[in-house]
Design a protein around this motif. Structure first.
Motif: not given
Length: 318
Positions: A55, A58, A73-75, A77-82
């Motif tokens: 990750a 941010r 922020h997980y590489d 993955w969408k930003k929704s999962w931040d």
């Protein structure tokens, strides 16, 4: 979550002749700058459900009650999962820690170069239903055009249920497990439980709630074979839902929750008036809170091992 900064200041009131723990400290303040252990933009490893994910930081914040907090922020993955995480879940991507990651990947049957597991928040493709006999409850729902995110209805999934979606993805795609069917309570039972709950709470509004629950049930029955299944679940669906059986009578909360990830897209195509959409959104958020409150009752704590299933990274709707 406190004041954003990449370092914090600690006041040292001791003088050269006093012990640092003395109650007779002077009022001379010496400010010592303590840098954050991880910086914005830095790559690191995050522990999530006994897996290590790569990750990027941010944002960095310091909170007096919780200490350092990092928005990661997980590489892939969408930003929704931040999410905001504390120091206890983070580690540098050193050679030793990367060996730990590889060991965990191997333990859970993940390949040397696994694709990032795409959860239900990943963008769905135009879907073709599993090849085989047609069913009366199969897909009339299809994404039509590229969607403008700003025009989608926002449905905020509570953190507990977001973790449920992540664990759901891990069980199926990495551990080769499935939800044991039929589920009890099933989707129809859960929707009925919510209706009874709202009827008891505010009887005069029960009619509109009942209509929304019926609508959710119809959406679920139509959407499940099209966009709510991972590839490794399709054979199970074929066996569990013959032509005269609706998915809502077989599946439970695990698959119902996936529907809420797809609902913004589905509602975009429904041409609902703005006022009605606002009321609907409020009802859906209340229903999600109900699911969260009854998490231990509605959701499985573990899935069962599926025999002869290839373990692979997959995403719903493929």
């Amino acid at each position: 979550m406190g004041i954003s900064k990449t370092s914090t200041e600690v006041t040292d009131n001791s003088n050269s002749n006093s012990n640092s723990n003395s109650s007779t400290q002077t009022e001379t303040d010496n400010h010592i700058s303590i840098p954050a252990p991880y910086a914005e933009g830095e790559k690191l490893l995050v522990n999530h459900s006994n897996h290590l994910y790569i990750a990027k930081v941010r944002k960095v914040e310091y909170n007096n009650a919780e200490g350092w907090q990092f928005l990661v922020h997980y590489d892939g993955w969408k930003k929704s999962w931040d999410e905001w995480v504390g120091m206890d879940r983070l580690m540098k991507p050193t050679e030793e820690n990367m060996r730990k990651k590889r060991a965990l990947d191997e333990k859970h049957g993940i390949g040397k170069n696994p694709k990032v597991p795409r959860g239900p928040l990943a963008k769905s493709k135009s879907t073709n239903v599993s090849r085989g006999r047609k069913r009366r409850n199969e897909p009339v729902i299809k994404p039509k055009i590229a969607l403008d995110p700003d025009k989608l209805v926002t449905i905020q999934i509570p953190p507990t249920l977001k973790k449920q979606l992540l664990d759901d993805c891990e069980f199926i795609n990495h551990l080769g497990k499935l939800v044991k069917l039929p589920r009890s309570p099933n989707v129809k039972d859960i929707l009925k439980n919510y209706f009874d709950y709202r009827l008891k709470k505010c009887g005069s509004m029960a009619d509109s709630v009942e209509e929304i629950m019926k609508g959710l049930c119809r959406y679920f029955d139509k959407a499940l074979p099209v966009m709510l299944l991972y590839k490794t679940e399709r054979q199970q669906y074929q066996e569990a839902c013959p032509a005269n059986v609706f998915p809502s009578a077989i599946y439970g909360a695990e698959h119902l929750l996936r529907l809420f990830v797809k609902l913004p897209e589905l509602l975009f195509h429904a041409s609902i008036e703005e006022e009605t959409l606002t009321e609907l959104r409020a009802q859906l958020l209340d229903f999600l809170r109900f699911l969260q409150k009854n998490h231990s009752t509605f959701f499985l704590s573990t899935y069962h091992v599926a025999e002869d299933i290839e373990i692979s990274s997959d995403k719903i709707g493929d």
